[in-house]
Design a protein around this motif. Structure first.
Motif, PDB file in Angstrom:
ATOM      1  N   ASN A   1       0.815  -1.209   0.000  1.00  0.00           N
ATOM      2  CA  ASN A   1       0.000   0.000   0.000  1.00  0.00           C
ATOM      3  C   ASN A   1       0.854   1.267   0.000  1.00  0.00           C
ATOM      4  N   GLY A   2       2.058   1.158  -0.546  1.00  0.00           N
ATOM      5  CA  GLY A   2       2.925   2.319  -0.631  1.00  0.00           C
ATOM      6  C   GLY A   2       3.561   2.727   0.682  1.00  0.00           C
ATOM      7  N   ARG A   3       3.384   1.922   1.735  1.00  0.00           N
ATOM      8  CA  ARG A   3       3.930   2.263   3.044  1.00  0.00           C
ATOM      9  C   ARG A   3       5.347   1.724   3.196  1.00  0.00           C
ATOM     10  N   SER A   4       6.155   2.430   3.960  1.00  0.00           N
ATOM     11  CA  SER A   4       7.502   1.971   4.258  1.00  0.00           C
ATOM     12  C   SER A   4       7.439   0.990   5.423  1.00  0.00           C
ATOM     13  N   VAL A   5       7.788  -0.256   5.165  1.00  0.00           N
ATOM     14  CA  VAL A   5       7.689  -1.314   6.167  1.00  0.00           C
ATOM     15  C   VAL A   5       8.933  -1.307   7.047  1.00  0.00           C
ATOM     16  N   ASP A   6       8.737  -1.312   8.381  1.00  0.00           N
ATOM     17  CA  ASP A   6       9.895  -1.237   9.264  1.00  0.00           C
ATOM     18  C   ASP A   6       9.944  -2.333  10.315  1.00  0.00           C
ATOM     19  N   ARG A   7       8.985  -3.273  10.299  1.00  0.00           N
ATOM     20  CA  ARG A   7       9.056  -4.382  11.249  1.00  0.00           C
ATOM     21  C   ARG A   7       8.391  -5.612  10.662  1.00  0.00           C
ATOM     22  N   ILE A   8       8.788  -6.759  11.183  1.00  0.00           N
ATOM     23  CA  ILE A   8       8.296  -8.023  10.660  1.00  0.00           C
ATOM     24  C   ILE A   8       8.138  -9.003  11.815  1.00  0.00           C
ATOM     25  N   LYS A   9       7.059  -9.793  11.778  1.00  0.00           N
ATOM     26  CA  LYS A   9       6.823 -10.855  12.749  1.00  0.00           C
ATOM     27  C   LYS A   9       6.367 -12.086  11.977  1.00  0.00           C
ATOM     28  N   ALA A  10       6.692 -13.262  12.489  1.00  0.00           N
ATOM     29  CA  ALA A  10       6.267 -14.486  11.818  1.00  0.00           C
ATOM     30  C   ALA A  10       6.155 -15.619  12.818  1.00  0.00           C
ATOM     31  N   ALA A  11       5.196 -16.488  12.589  1.00  0.00           N
ATOM     32  CA  ALA A  11       5.037 -17.719  13.362  1.00  0.00           C
ATOM     33  C   ALA A  11       4.184 -18.657  12.536  1.00  0.00           C
ATOM     34  N   ASP A  12       4.579 -19.928  12.499  1.00  0.00           N
ATOM     35  CA  ASP A  12       3.880 -20.895  11.659  1.00  0.00           C
ATOM     36  C   ASP A  12       3.822 -20.350  10.235  1.00  0.00           C
ATOM     37  N   SER A  13       2.626 -20.258   9.649  1.00  0.00           N
ATOM     38  CA  SER A  13       2.521 -19.786   8.267  1.00  0.00           C
ATOM     39  C   SER A  13       2.099 -18.324   8.182  1.00  0.00           C
ATOM     40  N   VAL A  14       2.004 -17.654   9.323  1.00  0.00           N
ATOM     41  CA  VAL A  14       1.533 -16.271   9.350  1.00  0.00           C
ATOM     42  C   VAL A  14       2.717 -15.314   9.340  1.00  0.00           C
ATOM     43  N   GLN A  15       2.637 -14.311   8.478  1.00  0.00           N
ATOM     44  CA  GLN A  15       3.627 -13.243   8.470  1.00  0.00           C
ATOM     45  C   GLN A  15       2.916 -11.912   8.658  1.00  0.00           C
ATOM     46  N   LEU A  16       3.489 -11.074   9.525  1.00  0.00           N
ATOM     47  CA  LEU A  16       2.934  -9.754   9.792  1.00  0.00           C
ATOM     48  C   LEU A  16       3.992  -8.706   9.494  1.00  0.00           C
ATOM     49  N   TYR A  17       3.572  -7.628   8.855  1.00  0.00           N
ATOM     50  CA  TYR A  17       4.466  -6.518   8.553  1.00  0.00           C
ATOM     51  C   TYR A  17       3.858  -5.242   9.114  1.00  0.00           C
ATOM     52  N   GLY A  18       4.702  -4.370   9.631  1.00  0.00           N
ATOM     53  CA  GLY A  18       4.222  -3.118  10.188  1.00  0.00           C
ATOM     54  C   GLY A  18       4.879  -1.926   9.531  1.00  0.00           C
ATOM     55  N   SER A  19       4.076  -0.882   9.286  1.00  0.00           N
ATOM     56  CA  SER A  19       4.607   0.402   8.832  1.00  0.00           C
ATOM     57  C   SER A  19       4.269   1.429   9.900  1.00  0.00           C
ATOM     58  N   ALA A  20       4.455   2.690   9.595  1.00  0.00           N
ATOM     59  CA  ALA A  20       4.218   3.733  10.595  1.00  0.00           C
ATOM     60  C   ALA A  20       2.771   3.773  11.067  1.00  0.00           C
ATOM     61  N   THR A  21       1.832   3.476  10.174  1.00  0.00           N
ATOM     62  CA  THR A  21       0.421   3.603  10.553  1.00  0.00           C
ATOM     63  C   THR A  21      -0.427   2.390  10.194  1.00  0.00           C
ATOM     64  N   ASP A  22       0.188   1.300   9.744  1.00  0.00           N
ATOM     65  CA  ASP A  22      -0.581   0.130   9.330  1.00  0.00           C
ATOM     66  C   ASP A  22       0.104  -1.150   9.790  1.00  0.00           C
ATOM     67  N   ILE A  23      -0.693  -2.198   9.975  1.00  0.00           N
ATOM     68  CA  ILE A  23      -0.155  -3.547  10.071  1.00  0.00           C
ATOM     69  C   ILE A  23      -0.830  -4.398   9.008  1.00  0.00           C
ATOM     70  N   PHE A  24      -0.067  -5.341   8.463  1.00  0.00           N
ATOM     71  CA  PHE A  24      -0.545  -6.164   7.368  1.00  0.00           C
ATOM     72  C   PHE A  24      -0.337  -7.635   7.698  1.00  0.00           C
ATOM     73  N   VAL A  25      -1.318  -8.463   7.382  1.00  0.00           N
ATOM     74  CA  VAL A  25      -1.093  -9.896   7.271  1.00  0.00           C
ATOM     75  C   VAL A  25      -0.809 -10.137   5.796  1.00  0.00           C
ATOM     76  N   ALA A  26       0.313 -10.783   5.498  1.00  0.00           N
ATOM     77  CA  ALA A  26       0.706 -10.905   4.103  1.00  0.00           C
ATOM     78  C   ALA A  26       1.431 -12.216   3.858  1.00  0.00           C
ATOM     79  N   SER A  27       1.447 -12.620   2.615  1.00  0.00           N
ATOM     80  CA  SER A  27       2.242 -13.746   2.161  1.00  0.00           C
ATOM     81  C   SER A  27       3.146 -13.215   1.060  1.00  0.00           C
ATOM     82  N   ARG A  28       4.459 -13.274   1.299  1.00  0.00           N
ATOM     83  CA  ARG A  28       5.395 -12.580   0.426  1.00  0.00           C
ATOM     84  C   ARG A  28       4.950 -11.125   0.300  1.00  0.00           C
TER      85      ARG A  28
END
Length: 297
Positions: A49-76
């Motif tokens: 979504n055009g956001r600069s991603v600055d953090r990452i979390k993962a467990a099992d098959s779930v990946q989470l990415y965080g930007s300044a104002t959003d969190i995303f559940v994503a695959s690749r």
């Protein structure tokens, strides 16, 4: 392996399913197999979504990415679900399909269906850092919440210590709980998880180094504490259950960005890349490998 430590800046890393995911400043994610000498399995760029991603979390098959104002559940690089906030995001943690998120308010999400579904939120405790440990949730103020409760999951069940918004990391190891701020480290006996008891406290001046301006990161293994600093590398401490002892420093004078321990290895990211330390002999960590470039399988 590259010799120039200035070629890459690692924003964050996470270890899950015997894989190391490294998030670089360029927003490239390098996926490495820990069981096969850090063999690269995948490499892709994150532009959600055009956001600069600055953090990452993962467990099992779930990946989470965080930007300044959003969190995303994503695959690749594929966005599956997103939640946006009106204020700057601070911290997130998850287990058992529950995500805890702190952006001054504290929010719980159900992520069991691969998307973010808000369960409950509260503004009690001005939360900017969180740690989920089994069903209990700790925040930066020293408040404890029981996420397994049928209702009112974010009602405070207990409180401890004298903490504030400066808490930057909360780490559980064995029966101990650690709170790290930019200038202080607190150790607690967490045998009773709802009522941690203070063991000891260490402050920057205890390290007797005038050029350590703040602490950056923390990892703990069998009472051995590895503390990242602002430009003076790693400090090795020990918690014997009654006090914290400084065992000295090791590594180069680097700004440490994150620390993780898996099995008997310490993974340390810094401005120039990644160091892996062998902790087989906890009294004398040995550098096992060093990487300053992650792209180009």
């Amino acid at each position: 392996m590259q010799d120039n430590p200035g070629e890459v800046y690692v924003r964050d890393m996470v270890i899950a399913n015997n894989q190391l995911l490294i998030l670089q400043e360029s927003e490239e994610v390098s996926v490495r197999d820990l069981s096969v000498l850090m063999t690269e399995l995948d490499s892709y760029y994150i532009h959600l979504n055009g956001r600069s991603v600055d953090r990452i979390k993962a467990a099992d098959s779930v990946q989470l990415y965080g930007s300044a104002t959003d969190i995303f559940v994503a695959s690749r690089e594929v966005e599956q679900s997103k939640y946006s906030f009106s204020s700057m995001s601070k911290s997130l943690d998850f287990n058992h399909n529950v995500l805890a998120y702190a952006d001054e308010k504290l929010k719980l999400f159900d992520i069991s269906k691969g998307k973010l579904e808000l369960i409950e939120e509260t503004d009690v405790g001005y939360s900017v850092n969180v740690k989920l440990q089994d069903d209990l949730l700790y925040n930066n103020m020293g408040f404890v919440f029981n996420t397994a409760a049928q209702v009112n999951k974010l009602d405070v069940v207990s409180a401890f210590g004298s903490h504030n918004i400066s808490t930057t990391a909360i780490v559980q190891s064995d029966s101990n709980l650690y709170y790290l701020s930019s200038g202080e480290l607190f150790a607690y006996d967490n045998s009773d998880p709802q009522n941690p008891l203070a063991i000891d406290k260490l402050v920057i001046s205890d390290l007797n180094h005038p050029e350590i301006y703040y602490f950056t990161s923390l990892a703990v293994h069998q009472g051995h504490i590895f503390l990242g600093t602002s430009g003076q590398g790693l400090y090795h401490l020990y918690n014997d259950g009654s006090r914290i002892t400084n065992l000295g420093s090791f590594g180069d004078s680097e700004i440490i960005s994150s620390l993780h321990i898996v099995d008997s290895y310490l993974y340390q990211t810094y401005y120039g890349g990644l160091n892996i330390w062998d902790l087989s002999n906890l009294d004398s960590p040995l550098l096992a490998a060093s990487y300053s470039e992650f792209s180009g399988a």
